[in-house]
Design a protein around this motif. Structure first.
Motif, PDB file in Angstrom:
ATOM      1  N   GLY A 102      50.099  28.572  12.873  1.00 44.83           N
ATOM      2  CA  GLY A 102      51.227  28.063  13.626  1.00 44.83           C
ATOM      3  C   GLY A 102      51.622  26.696  13.098  1.00 44.83           C
ATOM      4  O   GLY A 102      50.815  25.977  12.502  1.00 44.83           O
ATOM      5  N   TRP A 103      52.869  26.348  13.326  1.00 42.65           N
ATOM      6  CA  TRP A 103      53.403  25.065  12.871  1.00 42.65           C
ATOM      7  C   TRP A 103      54.202  24.468  14.013  1.00 42.65           C
ATOM      8  O   TRP A 103      54.858  25.187  14.758  1.00 42.65           O
ATOM      9  N   GLY A 104      54.191  23.173  14.166  1.00 46.16           N
ATOM     10  CA  GLY A 104      54.876  22.498  15.266  1.00 46.16           C
ATOM     11  C   GLY A 104      56.366  22.295  15.069  1.00 46.16           C
ATOM     12  O   GLY A 104      57.000  21.619  15.870  1.00 46.16           O
ATOM     13  N   GLY A 105      56.942  22.842  14.019  1.00 48.00           N
ATOM     14  CA  GLY A 105      58.364  22.696  13.773  1.00 48.00           C
ATOM     15  C   GLY A 105      58.704  21.369  13.111  1.00 48.00           C
ATOM     16  O   GLY A 105      57.844  20.679  12.567  1.00 48.00           O
ATOM     17  N   TYR A 106      59.973  21.017  13.167  1.00 51.36           N
ATOM     18  CA  TYR A 106      60.449  19.822  12.465  1.00 51.36           C
ATOM     19  C   TYR A 106      59.743  18.540  12.892  1.00 51.36           C
ATOM     20  O   TYR A 106      59.691  17.579  12.128  1.00 51.36           O
ATOM     21  N   ASP A 107      59.192  18.508  14.107  1.00 48.21           N
ATOM     22  CA  ASP A 107      58.498  17.308  14.581  1.00 48.21           C
ATOM     23  C   ASP A 107      57.050  17.238  14.106  1.00 48.21           C
ATOM     24  O   ASP A 107      56.308  16.360  14.547  1.00 48.21           O
ATOM     25  N   ASP A 108      56.648  18.140  13.214  1.00 46.03           N
ATOM     26  CA  ASP A 108      55.265  18.221  12.735  1.00 46.03           C
ATOM     27  C   ASP A 108      55.234  18.178  11.204  1.00 46.03           C
ATOM     28  O   ASP A 108      54.930  19.172  10.549  1.00 46.03           O
ATOM     29  N   PRO A 109      55.527  17.005  10.597  1.00 49.93           N
ATOM     30  CA  PRO A 109      55.600  16.940   9.137  1.00 49.93           C
ATOM     31  C   PRO A 109      54.241  16.870   8.436  1.00 49.93           C
ATOM     32  O   PRO A 109      54.159  17.175   7.246  1.00 49.93           O
ATOM     33  N   ALA A 110      53.187  16.489   9.127  1.00 51.25           N
ATOM     34  CA  ALA A 110      51.891  16.268   8.472  1.00 51.25           C
ATOM     35  C   ALA A 110      51.393  17.484   7.691  1.00 51.25           C
ATOM     36  O   ALA A 110      50.960  17.333   6.533  1.00 51.25           O
ATOM     37  N   ILE A 135      61.911  26.301   3.678  1.00 47.77           N
ATOM     38  CA  ILE A 135      62.062  26.014   5.098  1.00 47.77           C
ATOM     39  C   ILE A 135      62.991  27.067   5.689  1.00 47.77           C
ATOM     40  O   ILE A 135      64.150  27.169   5.285  1.00 47.77           O
ATOM     41  N   GLY A 136      62.457  27.863   6.604  1.00 47.63           N
ATOM     42  CA  GLY A 136      63.269  28.840   7.309  1.00 47.63           C
ATOM     43  C   GLY A 136      63.836  28.192   8.558  1.00 47.63           C
ATOM     44  O   GLY A 136      63.089  27.747   9.421  1.00 47.63           O
ATOM     45  N   ALA A 141      70.874  26.468   8.490  1.00 48.29           N
ATOM     46  CA  ALA A 141      71.226  25.173   9.075  1.00 48.29           C
ATOM     47  C   ALA A 141      70.593  24.082   8.224  1.00 48.29           C
ATOM     48  O   ALA A 141      69.675  24.334   7.444  1.00 48.29           O
ATOM     49  N   HIS A 142      71.100  22.881   8.403  1.00 50.27           N
ATOM     50  CA  HIS A 142      70.489  21.745   7.723  1.00 50.27           C
ATOM     51  C   HIS A 142      69.229  21.347   8.473  1.00 50.27           C
ATOM     52  O   HIS A 142      69.219  21.301   9.694  1.00 50.27           O
ATOM     53  N   MET A 143      68.172  21.078   7.723  1.00 49.48           N
ATOM     54  CA  MET A 143      66.988  20.534   8.361  1.00 49.48           C
ATOM     55  C   MET A 143      67.232  19.052   8.620  1.00 49.48           C
ATOM     56  O   MET A 143      68.130  18.458   8.014  1.00 49.48           O
ATOM     57  N   ASN A 168      68.095  30.409   5.973  1.00 47.63           N
ATOM     58  CA  ASN A 168      67.707  31.062   7.213  1.00 47.63           C
ATOM     59  C   ASN A 168      66.335  31.708   7.043  1.00 47.63           C
ATOM     60  O   ASN A 168      65.889  31.959   5.918  1.00 47.63           O
ATOM     61  N   SER A 169      65.640  31.921   8.141  1.00 46.53           N
ATOM     62  CA  SER A 169      64.252  32.402   8.064  1.00 46.53           C
ATOM     63  C   SER A 169      64.102  33.760   7.393  1.00 46.53           C
ATOM     64  O   SER A 169      63.157  33.942   6.604  1.00 46.53           O
ATOM     65  N   PRO A 170      64.985  34.754   7.657  1.00 47.98           N
ATOM     66  CA  PRO A 170      64.834  36.012   6.931  1.00 47.98           C
ATOM     67  C   PRO A 170      64.905  35.842   5.411  1.00 47.98           C
ATOM     68  O   PRO A 170      64.083  36.394   4.674  1.00 47.98           O
TER      69      PRO A 170
END
Length: 117
Positions: A42-50, A64-65, A71-73, A92-94
């Motif tokens: 699992g990953w915390g999304g954009y707020d989890d860069p570490a 990056i999906g 969309a722009h990250m 996009n993620s797909p």
């Protein structure tokens, strides 16, 4: 650029995805994921860069999906990853899952961080 091949028997492909989940190497993950040739979690999304920054030197490209739509990250995250020397491609993620799988099958050093569709 130096290319390092991986052994395909070690590879961790994305098997599928759906609303809110991904299936990676037969295991289902709810929410955002981070996948490398040898692991998925699992990953915390954009707020989890570490965990993304920890990939510097291990992968050549990070896909990056961005979810169901391209969309722009966040610019701050993109800039931080580029400054660390990590090649980043957002889509996009797909598309990110498909591209990751193709390059993984070629033995490329790639990773995928994806938001669910």
């Amino acid at each position: 650029m130096r290319m390092t091949e991986i052994t395909l028997s070690e590879a961790t492909p994305v098997d599928g995805y759906g609303p809110g989940f991904f299936r990676v190497a037969g295991e289902v993950f709810d929410g955002p994921i981070l996948v490398t040739a040898t692991s998925a979690r699992g990953w915390g999304g954009y707020d989890d860069p570490a965990p993304l920054l920890a990939l510097v030197g291990e992968v050549d490209v990070l896909f990056i999906g961005t979810g169901a739509e391209t969309a722009h990250m966040p610019a701050a995250l993109r800039d931080r990853l580029h400054e660390a020397g990590l090649g980043v491609e957002a889509m996009n993620s797909p598309a990110a899952c498909r591209t990751y799988n193709v390059l993984l099958s070629e033995g490329r050093r790639v990773a995928l961080a994806a938001l669910p569709v």
